[in-house]
Design a protein around this motif. Structure first.
Motif, PDB file in Angstrom:
ATOM      1  N   TYR A   1      33.565  39.641  33.378  1.00 61.15           N
ATOM      2  CA  TYR A   1      33.828  40.933  32.857  1.00 61.15           C
ATOM      3  C   TYR A   1      33.556  41.370  34.389  1.00 61.15           C
ATOM      4  O   TYR A   1      34.802  42.263  34.248  1.00 61.15           O
ATOM      5  N   PHE A   2      32.653  41.276  35.022  1.00 64.32           N
ATOM      6  CA  PHE A   2      32.622  41.712  36.600  1.00 64.32           C
ATOM      7  C   PHE A   2      33.745  41.794  37.293  1.00 64.32           C
ATOM      8  O   PHE A   2      34.110  42.954  38.123  1.00 64.32           O
ATOM      9  N   ASN A   3      34.302  40.550  37.066  1.00 68.16           N
ATOM     10  CA  ASN A   3      35.359  39.744  38.818  1.00 68.16           C
ATOM     11  C   ASN A   3      36.531  40.593  37.868  1.00 68.16           C
ATOM     12  O   ASN A   3      37.535  41.619  38.871  1.00 68.16           O
ATOM     13  N   LEU A   4      36.722  40.774  36.579  1.00 69.31           N
ATOM     14  CA  LEU A   4      37.675  41.324  35.933  1.00 69.31           C
ATOM     15  C   LEU A   4      38.078  42.690  36.248  1.00 69.31           C
ATOM     16  O   LEU A   4      38.943  43.293  36.328  1.00 69.31           O
ATOM     17  N   GLN A   5      37.025  43.362  35.674  1.00 66.86           N
ATOM     18  CA  GLN A   5      36.910  45.054  36.117  1.00 66.86           C
ATOM     19  C   GLN A   5      37.140  45.046  37.689  1.00 66.86           C
ATOM     20  O   GLN A   5      38.179  46.735  37.885  1.00 66.86           O
ATOM     21  N   SER A   6      36.456  44.238  38.426  1.00 65.03           N
ATOM     22  CA  SER A   6      36.664  45.168  39.777  1.00 65.03           C
ATOM     23  C   SER A   6      37.992  44.697  40.321  1.00 65.03           C
ATOM     24  O   SER A   6      38.362  45.645  41.011  1.00 65.03           O
ATOM     25  N   MET A   7      38.693  43.749  39.733  1.00 69.52           N
ATOM     26  CA  MET A   7      40.327  43.329  40.368  1.00 69.52           C
ATOM     27  C   MET A   7      40.868  44.449  39.390  1.00 69.52           C
ATOM     28  O   MET A   7      41.610  45.607  40.491  1.00 69.52           O
TER      29      MET A   7
END
Length: 482
Positions: free
Chosen positions: A316-322
């Motif tokens: 969740y956080f990684n995809l949102q950040s990217m």
């Protein structure tokens, strides 16, 4: 304009075209060229350059509250009325933060979220259009004026006690802890090789390092560890992007909204977790009445263990950040985040290869995820959630947050986010001072009949699941009713 505090404005940057408030600028965006301009800023902050009262228009709250749209946005700070419509898109904290306070008194949130307020004055001055009429209260009439005054007096007291001054050595040692953990992990790999027991030990060391990096990044994102804001900004990028591989711009934009309106639907992105989870009392009923069943929400407290805990960080956080970095073109963040992966490939690539290093990165994030999920959710998910009620700052924060009992382990394990109430009331206060101000905050809660919730750590963890189960029951009652 008079401000009783002198401890500063928000220096965080969201978007490359926005001015960086950690540096001194003139109103046209050009850097201050000499000491005269700097003196003028300080004079203005002390009230000596204030616009004469007779030249200002006066407004009632009824008039101000009509200007509460994105295309027509007024707000009040220290009884002065500002039209910030033209400034919204350039606000370093993101435009949604200002939208959330459209037509409202923003005095306490302004003080809470900004560090270098004498610099921010320069940006406020051209936006000043008037002041509250003499007969108008300083806050909207639905707010408890005595509570607002008591909280502002508490803040002045804490400033006098130097509770907003950061201990540089505290945060330096925290950074040393992180770097030592990563160095020990690499030395173990270099000395003992890549066997499974060693790989597990290395993963655990890196997991602890990543979790503690999250807490340090959170600190640097909120407060002034260094005297110069540009160093705080650089440090935040180093910790968030280089050590963790996530975007500072994404985090700032999301986290500031959470702070100014916690647990308020459509304003706090941290509770916007549908359609996977339904939280609070209102969202489950809304889904139930509309007969929405994307997932079997009756079991959400169970699949929280299978999805919410392990997937928060690596997915969740990684995809949102990217996604945010790419769509908003945060080129600086992209470069810094790239350095995170380059560092891992250089450090571990010769031992595990490219594919093995990628697996190591996501194993560490997978292990860190439950830690972060529990720490970040335990203080908010079980608390009151609802629609906007335009409460005062103190009440807004206290009813949406809770604390976890203090101990050496709890402080370390949560990065002092066990003092969530104090952190939300005073975001720019260094965390090593939370325990000192907690008794004063509790006393103010008692005086005004607000519950100051303080729990054992394991109970706080369990309350996340109990809150999800309660919300699921509300959804079921509404969904299946005839």
């Amino acid at each position: 304009m008079k401000f009783e505090e002198n401890d500063a404005g928000d220096r965080r940057q969201v978007g490359k075209s926005q001015p960086y408030l950690g540096e001194k600028h003139q109103a046209n965006g050009k850097p201050v060229a000499n000491g005269i301009a700097e003196v003028s800023i300080k004079q203005e902050a002390n009230g000596r350059c204030d616009v004469p009262r007779k030249s200002l228009n006066t407004y009632s709250w009824q008039e101000i509250q009509r200007h509460n749209q994105e295309a027509d946005l007024w707000l009040v700070i220290n009884r002065k009325v500002y039209n910030v419509t033209s400034w919204v898109s350039r606000h370093p904290g993101g435009q949604r933060v200002l939208n959330h306070y459209a037509g409202e008194d923003a005095t306490d949130v302004f003080r809470a979220m900004h560090l270098e307020r004498d610099v921010v004055q320069l940006y406020l001055k051209p936006l000043l259009i008037g002041e509250l009429a003499p007969g108008e209260p300083s806050q909207e009439r639905n707010k408890n004026s005595q509570l607002v005054e008591d909280f502002q007096e508490l803040r002045r007291t804490l400033e006098t006690m130097n509770m907003f001054n950061a201990n540089f050595m505290f945060f330096f040692l925290h950074l040393v802890q992180i770097l030592v953990l990563e160095a020990v992990a690499w030395l173990m790999l270099w000395y003992f090789g890549t066997g499974w027991p060693i790989t597990i030990c290395i993963s655990l060391l890196l997991t602890i390092s990543q979790a503690q990096s999250s807490f340090l990044q959170h600190d640097v994102g909120h407060l002034s560890v260094f005297k110069k804001s540009k160093w705080n900004h650089l440090m935040q990028r180093f910790v968030m992007c280089h050590l963790k591989g996530l975007s500072t711009g994404w985090w700032n934009y999301r986290h500031f909204q959470h702070h100014v309106k916690p647990n308020i639907h459509r304003k706090d992105p941290d509770i916007d977790v549908g359609p996977l989870f339904l939280v609070g009392d209102l969202q489950p009923v809304k889904y139930g009445k509309k007969k929405i069943k994307y997932i079997n929400y009756e079991k959400q407290h169970l699949y929280f263990y299978l999805s919410g805990l392990p997937l928060l960080m690596p997915v969740y956080f990684n995809l949102q950040s990217m996604q945010v970095m790419y769509l908003r073109k945060y080129w600086g963040d992209i470069a810094w985040v790239s350095s995170f992966y380059i560092r891992y490939f250089i450090t571990f690539g010769s031992f595990y290869g490219i594919f093995g290093t990628v697996l190591l990165i996501y194993l560490v994030k997978f292990l860190e995820s439950p830690w972060m999920a529990y720490v970040t959710q335990m203080s908010h998910i079980p608390m009151k959630m609802g629609e906007e009620e335009n409460r005062d700052w103190f009440t807004t924060q206290v009813v949406a947050t809770c604390n976890v009992e203090q101990s050496f382990f709890n402080d370390w394990f949560t990065g002092h986010l066990n003092f969530q109430i104090e952190h939300h009331l005073f975001p720019t206060m260094p965390r090593h001072n939370y325990h000192k101000v907690a008794p004063l905050v509790r006393s103010l809660c008692t005086k005004h009949g607000l519950q100051y919730v303080n729990k054992p750590l394991l109970k706080a963890f369990g309350d996340i699941v109990r809150a999800l189960k309660k919300s699921a029951a509300l959804w079921m009652d509404t969904y299946y009713e005839t």
